[in-house]
Design a protein around this motif. Structure first.
Motif: not given
Lengths: 405, 405
Positions: A64-67, A252-253, A255-257, A259-264
């Motif tokens: 699913a989406t990171t957000e 924004h930052k 969400v980027t972090a 994404q790299a930490s556990d996708l979602h």
């Protein structure tokens, strides 16, 4: 092994180590920071899980989406509006894997090694850990009965810390709460600084006495504050669902972090939680928890009056899960702890909550014990306190006294 | 805003941005890295969820240990033993919030800014992202038809990177697999280095042709390798449950870092998954997935033979979810992508998988499309390729060609 420098200064959570000792069910434990499992909505969650997997199984089990799950973010946004009149659009809300992840993400996007972070004194251990891993240099402002010491806050903000981390409602570990005037004044100081307030509010809805006060965020421009929340204390912690709100640039930052930490965060857990929220009355559920915790708090306060020596001062919090104790300077709470464990009662000595080694304070959790066990545990602990205090203090001269909050 | 230096060099995942474009159901998408939701065990998970919440509701909804649900860790340990004869005790297995978190934790405990990380070329994007956030300096060793280029590996290991990150089975993005000899030889080189192999194996069980080969970890001392796994491709990704195995010293550091990152992975999701594993035949379930993916792979390979120009070379993977394509040097796959989106078909241009900007490669996912859509999508994409290649290349002279894997 060649580990990173950041791992050099970090210890495992002392509290989580203590929790291992207290797995023994014979031990009456006031050590954990656990909500009461008697009040988890297990049946309602079971219905929610069944519906989600029957109606939307493939989506609930897919990436699913990171957000985060959009309707869950909308729910949180609507709740801020309804409760505090706060306009926090869903797109400024990021679902996190517990609010602990919010701390990790904020550290990731904000901190270079040696950057200053201002903490409350005493401070939340999970935040000390998360920021330590990114090389934070800590400064502190004392907590008092009305909240953070405003003179100290003003002075420390002049040093331009990147983050001021605060838990203004029923803080862990102290149970302290900022009153309305302190919130407004702290906001004014922050408004004129270039420090971001990271406001953590996991316990705000667990008030059983006095009047609700809005988050400090309500008095601040959105650019100056990231506000975190959690379903751990009002629904259940095993879901690992929290959130962080931030203005678009910071969002924004983050969400980027993430994404790299556990996708979602687990889409299954998010959808089960949202279905639960959609089909149950959260406020009614919180009212039940509040009532139960209020009774347990009263029971602990009364037991302390009967069993603790007078020199052991304790707070009488209006909400949350913790009560804070202060011993005469020179009395080491870890010595009391050692004795208490022999008598099969546990609590958390205060030292890990201070970055300066203060040792004459302690934390008691009342949410996770029945009234009977509270009475018996406080009685045993009172005996330990009397014995240690009768022998006189053992701490090195000059240790700074804990705070009388 | 004063962000950390680490956020300067990190872009959001290009792929996840592409996924937003491809939400449109009219678009035939080979872009995602998604498993087929048609093969998620939604009904079995629903039964597992109902049982867990009925039998152990309070425990499933409470905080839990950082290391993970003990029976789940035992299950993974037993499976390593049964499948490969590998002795990996449960206490050396840490449950993570998806295997993406394993990457984040390894970066956290191992990397200081500027530390070298050796990647496969092309390399997994999620790893490039996770390591970039901790300031990694990348070197690469090419992938070929038999796996990593051993001469390049030997040369790069002499530079003492802290980590060699490898996906030896059905790699994302290339679908490449190390053969047995390459595994043994790579292990020998690593054994004589002071680099840790971070072996990621999310696709290893999805083999539909050829013979299974053991993980590289099987040829290495436990101190020299951290091995990651995931339930995302063999059960379902929405749970967000992966794991990392490590020798005790590294394990201890990883647990400390996870404590500060999210306390623990959702206990509800872990218990639902474990109940599913306990009451269902995982191998039978994997056999169904393997069969379906094998058919989709065959379908894509055959459609490519009919519709792609000969100069577009593509791999014929023996497992996993991806097929890799290479265009003549000078043909920019992003140009093909722009044209393909107009024709409502999507894939991922290769550039983000290279740290050096190589632009004539592309990745196709076959697991998440039905045979009918594969046939139609490959046909459309073939037309785009022919048009772009007929016009002649547009890439700047000197760009390094993609690999023929």
């Amino acid at each position: 092994m060649r580990f990173s420098a950041r791992m050099g200064g970090v210890r495992r959570s002392y509290i989580r180590e203590i929790l291992k000792v207290t797995q023994n069910p014979e031990i009456i434990s006031f050590a954990g920071g656990l909500p009461s499992p008697d009040h988890f909505p297990a049946q309602a969650m079971a219905r929610a899980a069944a519906e989600v997997l029957a109606d939307n199984g493939p989506q609930a089990l897919q990436y699913a989406t990171t957000e985060g799950h959009p309707p869950l973010r909308e729910f949180i946004s609507r709740r801020y509006k309804a409760t505090w009149g706060l306009d926090i659009p869903a797109e400024n809300i990021l679902i996190t894997t517990g609010s602990q992840q919010g701390l990790d993400l904020m550290a990731k996007v904000m901190l270079d090694v040696g950057d200053a972070v201002l903490m409350e004194r005493p401070g939340y251990l999970g935040a000390i850990q998360a920021f330590s891993l990114f090389g934070a240099a800590f400064s502190t402002a004392d907590l008092g009965p009305r909240g953070v010491d405003l003179d100290q806050l003003e002075e420390r903000l002049r040093e331009r810390p990147k983050i001021f981390y605060a838990v203004p409602s029923f803080q862990n570990p102290s149970g302290a709460t900022y009153d309305a005037a302190t919130r407004r004044d702290a906001a004014r100081l922050l408004e004129n600084s270039d420090t971001i307030l990271l406001e953590d509010n996991p316990y705000g809805e667990l008030r059983f006495k006095g009047e609700d006060v809005p988050p400090v965020r309500a008095f601040l421009d959105q650019e100056r504050c990231a506000l975190m929340g959690s379903f751990s204390k009002i629904a259940s912690p095993g879901l690992r669902i929290g959130w962080i709100t931030a203005a678009p640039e910071l969002m924004h930052k983050l969400v980027t972090a993430k994404q790299a930490s556990d996708l979602h965060t687990s889409s299954l857990a998010q959808r089960i939680l949202y279905r639960f929220l959609e089909t149950n009355d959260l406020d009614a559920h919180i009212a039940v928890i509040r009532q139960a915790y209020g009774e347990r708090r009263d029971c602990m306060v009364e037991a302390i009056r009967r069993h603790f020596p007078e020199e052991a001062r304790t707070t009488e919090p209006e909400g949350g899960m913790f009560l804070w104790g202060t011993l005469p300077a020179g009395t080491d709470s870890e010595e009391v702890f050692a004795k208490a464990i022999e008598r099969k009662v546990a609590f958390v000595p205060g030292r890990p909550f201070f970055v300066d080694g203060t040792d004459n304070a302690f934390r008691l959790n009342f949410s996770n014990s029945t009234p009977e066990r509270i009475e018996e545990g406080i009685k045993r602990m009172g005996q330990c306190l009397k014995e240690v205090m009768a022998r006189g203090g053992s701490a090195p001269a000059g240790a700074e006294p804990g705070l009388d909050i």
